[in-house]
Design an enzyme around this catalytic site. Structure first.
Site, mmCIF file in Angstrom:
data_model
loop_
_atom_site.group_PDB
_atom_site.id
_atom_site.type_symbol
_atom_site.label_atom_id
_atom_site.label_comp_id
_atom_site.label_asym_id
_atom_site.label_seq_id
_atom_site.Cartn_x
_atom_site.Cartn_y
_atom_site.Cartn_z
ATOM 1 N N ASN A 273 0.882 -1.167 0.000
ATOM 2 C CA ASN A 273 0.000 0.000 0.000
ATOM 3 C C ASN A 273 0.914 1.210 0.000
ATOM 4 O OD1 ASN A 273 -1.731 2.101 0.504
ATOM 5 N ND2 ASN A 273 -2.275 1.475 2.578
ATOM 6 N N LYS B 4 0.243 4.320 -0.229
ATOM 7 C CA LYS B 4 -0.308 5.542 0.373
ATOM 8 C C LYS B 4 -0.028 6.728 -0.562
ATOM 9 C CE LYS B 4 0.088 3.221 4.731
ATOM 10 N NZ LYS B 4 0.212 3.306 6.184
ATOM 11 N N HIS C 11 -9.276 1.463 4.795
ATOM 12 C CA HIS C 11 -8.001 1.599 5.518
ATOM 13 C C HIS C 11 -8.207 2.547 6.708
ATOM 14 C CE1 HIS C 11 -3.863 2.665 6.452
ATOM 15 N NE2 HIS C 11 -3.526 1.537 5.847
ATOM 16 N N GLU D 257 -6.534 4.921 7.728
ATOM 17 C CA GLU D 257 -6.300 6.333 7.392
ATOM 18 C C GLU D 257 -7.524 6.939 6.707
ATOM 19 O OE1 GLU D 257 -2.572 5.630 5.389
ATOM 20 O OE2 GLU D 257 -1.750 5.020 7.319
ATOM 21 N N GLU E 191 -5.080 -4.645 10.480
ATOM 22 C CA GLU E 191 -4.008 -3.685 10.712
ATOM 23 C C GLU E 191 -4.260 -2.914 12.005
ATOM 24 O OE1 GLU E 191 -2.089 -2.547 6.687
ATOM 25 O OE2 GLU E 191 -3.799 -1.246 6.973
ATOM 26 N N GLY F 195 2.997 2.323 10.623
ATOM 27 C CA GLY F 195 3.993 3.387 10.444
ATOM 28 C C GLY F 195 4.740 3.755 11.711
ATOM 29 N N SER G 207 3.778 -2.141 10.130
ATOM 30 C CA SER G 207 5.229 -2.258 10.304
ATOM 31 C C SER G 207 5.793 -3.619 9.920
ATOM 32 C CB SER G 207 5.624 -1.881 11.750
ATOM 33 O OG SER G 207 5.264 -0.543 12.021
HETATM 34 P P1 13P Z 1 3.364 0.388 7.480
HETATM 35 O O1 13P Z 1 3.800 -0.927 6.877
HETATM 36 O O2 13P Z 1 4.123 1.551 6.951
HETATM 37 O O3 13P Z 1 3.308 0.312 8.971
HETATM 38 O O4 13P Z 1 1.856 0.623 6.972
HETATM 39 C C1 13P Z 1 0.939 -0.383 7.129
HETATM 40 C C2 13P Z 1 -0.278 -0.036 6.375
HETATM 41 O O5 13P Z 1 -1.024 0.846 6.755
HETATM 42 C C3 13P Z 1 -0.560 -0.782 5.137
HETATM 43 O O6 13P Z 1 -1.847 -0.538 4.700
#
Ligand code: 13P
Length: 248
Positions: A10, A12, A95, A97, A167, A173, A213
């Protein structure tokens, strides 16, 4: 039961169209012989260049989001049909976010899942708890609610072909990965819920990913868990080291 593993990135809000082309070209030989399925979900503007660059390879391309209406006055949004026409096969839905920053609720996510399936896209349906919810001991209740609403009106056959991504928000992150036990516990609970709702065959077919992560160092142990069928990877999907995760 052998479910094929899925290594999904992903991106982002990262990579321009020209960076997309260069990166997909770079990744193609690195992941050419992986047993797992390899998917990059990319910003809307990068879908066409990503699909073009990935042509003839085993790399699949997905979107990071979509709207649930077919067309019309929805400035800034893209439809499932647009994603399909651009050549992508998957779409991330719900997601954390999207939920936290852009105010998406469970009902919207359900509408998006239904529309993605109708258009022939594979939805990657996300769920996850906050640190506060984990500390309150309501993680599994919360995840069950999110998934139950996301799957309203979805058939067993559709669920079997879908992907669910667990997640934990506190692990995204932050460099703080859930322990393999924590990740397996929740992914296992999701499979139990799918079995309750749709029966054993569907539960054994649906792929459940862990995200938060994931990196080249922890992927193999996470993906070895009985109910973890791969990863949804943010930061580490932007670099060639994603090869190690795809092979984990
Ligand atoms: P990270 O791998 O950067 O922690 O992000 C995870 C994520 O949100 C994947 O959708």
């Amino acid at each position: 039961m052998s479910r094929r593993k899925l290594a999904a990135g992903n991106w982002k809000m990262n990579k321009t169209p020209s960076e997309t082309r260069a990166f997909i070209e770079q990744m193609k030989p690195l992941v050419a012989d992986t047993e797992s399925e390899v998917l990059f979900c990319v910003p809307a503007i990068d879908i066409v260049p990503a699909v073009e660059a990935a042509k003839g390879s085993n790399i699949e391309i997905g979107a990071e989001n979509m709207y649930f209406e077919d067309k019309g006055a929805f400035t800034g949004e893209i439809s499932a049909k647009m994603i399909v026409d651009a050549g992508a096969t998957h779409v991330i839905i719900g997601h954390s976010e999207r939920r936290d920053i852009f105010g998406e609720c469970n009902q919207m996510i359900n509408k998006k899942v239904l529309k993605a399936l109708e258009a022939g896209l594979v939805p990657v349906i996300c769920c996850g708890e906050s640190l506060e919810q984990r500390e309150q001991g309501i993680t599994v209740d919360w995840i069950r609610m999110q998934i139950k609403i996301a799957l309203q009106g979805v058939t067993a056959q559709q669920v079997a072909g879908s992907v669910i991504a667990y997640e934990p928000i506190w692990a995204i992150g932050t460099g703080k990965t859930a322990t393999t036990e924590q990740a397996q516990e929740v992914c296992g609970a999701i499979r139990v819920l799918v079995e309750e709702l749709y029966g054993k065959d569907t539960a054994e077919a649906v792929r459940i990913l862990y995200g938060g992560s994931v990196n080249p160092g922890n992927a193999a142990e996470l993906f070895a868990q009985p109910d973890i069928d791969g990863g949804l990877v943010g930061g580490a999907s932007l670099k060639p080291e994603f090869e190690v995760i795809a092979k984990a």
